[in-house]
Design a protein around this motif. Structure first.
Motif, PDB file in Angstrom:
ATOM      1  N   ASP A   1       0.908  -1.221  -0.047  1.00  0.00           N
ATOM      2  CA  ASP A   1       0.007  -0.225   0.178  1.00  0.00           C
ATOM      3  C   ASP A   1       0.913   1.183  -0.072  1.00  0.00           C
ATOM      4  O   ASP A   1       1.772   1.672   0.913  1.00  0.00           O
ATOM      5  CB  ASP A   1      -0.822  -0.012   1.277  1.00  0.00           C
ATOM      6  CG  ASP A   1      -1.926   1.015   1.172  1.00  0.00           C
ATOM      7  OD1 ASP A   1      -1.731   1.900   0.187  1.00  0.00           O
ATOM      8  OD2 ASP A   1      -2.762   1.038   2.255  1.00  0.00           O
ATOM      9  N   LEU A   2       0.966   1.853  -1.204  1.00  0.00           N
ATOM     10  CA  LEU A   2       1.839   3.021  -1.112  1.00  0.00           C
ATOM     11  C   LEU A   2       1.529   4.306  -0.251  1.00  0.00           C
ATOM     12  O   LEU A   2       2.460   4.885   0.238  1.00  0.00           O
ATOM     13  CB  LEU A   2       1.859   3.572  -2.711  1.00  0.00           C
ATOM     14  CG  LEU A   2       2.369   2.361  -3.668  1.00  0.00           C
ATOM     15  CD1 LEU A   2       2.254   3.149  -5.157  1.00  0.00           C
ATOM     16  CD2 LEU A   2       3.889   2.295  -3.572  1.00  0.00           C
ATOM     17  N   THR A   3       0.203   4.372   0.006  1.00  0.00           N
ATOM     18  CA  THR A   3      -0.167   5.489   0.806  1.00  0.00           C
ATOM     19  C   THR A   3       0.295   5.198   2.264  1.00  0.00           C
ATOM     20  O   THR A   3       0.889   5.937   3.033  1.00  0.00           O
ATOM     21  CB  THR A   3      -1.640   5.505   1.191  1.00  0.00           C
ATOM     22  OG1 THR A   3      -2.354   5.745  -0.288  1.00  0.00           O
ATOM     23  CG2 THR A   3      -2.267   6.698   1.619  1.00  0.00           C
ATOM     24  N   LYS A   4       0.334   4.089   2.822  1.00  0.00           N
ATOM     25  CA  LYS A   4       0.922   3.619   4.079  1.00  0.00           C
ATOM     26  C   LYS A   4       2.233   3.700   4.281  1.00  0.00           C
ATOM     27  O   LYS A   4       2.867   4.256   5.290  1.00  0.00           O
ATOM     28  CB  LYS A   4       0.341   2.220   4.508  1.00  0.00           C
ATOM     29  CG  LYS A   4      -1.084   1.897   4.800  1.00  0.00           C
ATOM     30  CD  LYS A   4      -1.544   0.686   5.221  1.00  0.00           C
ATOM     31  CE  LYS A   4      -2.956   0.527   5.652  1.00  0.00           C
ATOM     32  NZ  LYS A   4      -3.148  -0.893   5.818  1.00  0.00           N
ATOM     33  N   LEU A   5       3.052   3.454   3.157  1.00  0.00           N
ATOM     34  CA  LEU A   5       4.377   3.319   2.976  1.00  0.00           C
ATOM     35  C   LEU A   5       4.852   4.949   3.029  1.00  0.00           C
ATOM     36  O   LEU A   5       5.733   5.474   3.502  1.00  0.00           O
ATOM     37  CB  LEU A   5       5.064   2.858   1.728  1.00  0.00           C
ATOM     38  CG  LEU A   5       4.717   1.386   1.750  1.00  0.00           C
ATOM     39  CD1 LEU A   5       5.289   0.761   0.280  1.00  0.00           C
ATOM     40  CD2 LEU A   5       5.665   0.714   2.832  1.00  0.00           C
TER      41      LEU A   5
END
Length: 249
Positions: free
Chosen positions: A13-17
């Motif tokens: 998940d790019l948003t969490k990263l």
């Protein structure tokens, strides 16, 4: 200092990263960059650099006096050129080797000039043009016959259109005791009088060949006319780019 952030493959998940990276970087102090200040005064109305002293000013009367003084002190020189042969041994008059060298070069130059004059008087004027282009003439359409079965079958086999561009090659070996330059002069006369439809020709002196380009639909008419008018003997090949020889006469 380098900061390396590790994450597991299932954490895609790019948003969490992105949030995780931002939270991690908050722990490090951020240094504010100082404002850029040029080393010279940044004033658009004044130049950045200004000399301490003013440039010298000379009046017209003073410039005329300096000009007269310079003219009086230096002698008049008619030419600014100089003798480039000074201190060269081969141009010194007291050396026999220099005299003989100059005399030999002069004699060779005179002989070469006489030979050129004799050759120009005896030789015929040659046409040094490398390209010749014909103007399309509607009168020749009545004389052109349909293509032969052999050439038509070759076009069908190679999937070539009748208006594809091809070239006839004329070599020295088929010129019937004539030089390639003589054939080229005759060919230019034919093209000048629009006897060859949609043709342009070039002489390739480096390979001793003449190339006559034409549309395939007119190729047999052009080839037969060339053999007849130029008295060509032997085989003449018709070539197409990337396909090679597709027909011969």
């Amino acid at each position: 200092m380098e900061v390396v952030l590790h994450y597991r493959p299932f954490q895609n998940d790019l948003t969490k990263l992105q949030k995780l990276a931002e939270e991690t970087l908050k722990e490090f102090p951020i240094r504010q960059l100082p404002r850029f200040v040029p080393w010279f005064p940044n004033d658009s109305h004044k130049p950045p650099l200004k000399p301490k002293r003013q440039p010298p000013v000379i009046s017209g009367e003073k410039a005329e006096e300096v000009k007269q003084l310079v003219t009086a002190s230096e002698p008049f020189i008619g030419s600014r050129c100089y003798d480039c042969t000074v201190d060269l041994l081969e141009f010194q008059s007291n050396l026999k080797t220099g005299q003989s060298l100059i005399q030999t070069q002069t004699v060779h130059a005179q002989i070469h000039l006489r030979n050129q004059e004799k050759q120009s008087a005896n030789e015929k004027p040659k046409l040094r043009r490398s390209w010749s282009i014909s103007v399309p003439s509607p009168k020749l359409k009545e004389k052109i016959l349909p293509l032969s079965k052999e050439l038509q079958s070759n076009l069908e086999r190679l999937k070539l259109h009748a208006f594809y561009r091809a070239k006839w090659t004329i070599e020295q070996s088929i010129c019937n005791n004539l030089t390639l330059e003589d054939i080229w002069i005759k060919l230019n006369t034919m093209i000048k009088h629009n006897e060859l439809p949609s043709c342009n020709a070039t002489i390739q002196r480096c390979v001793d060949q003449i190339w006559v380009f034409c549309d395939i639909i007119y190729s047999e008419y052009v080839g037969n006319l060339l053999r007849e008018r130029l008295n060509l003997t032997g085989r003449m090949n018709l070539l197409v780019h990337k396909y090679g020889i597709i027909f011969s006469l």
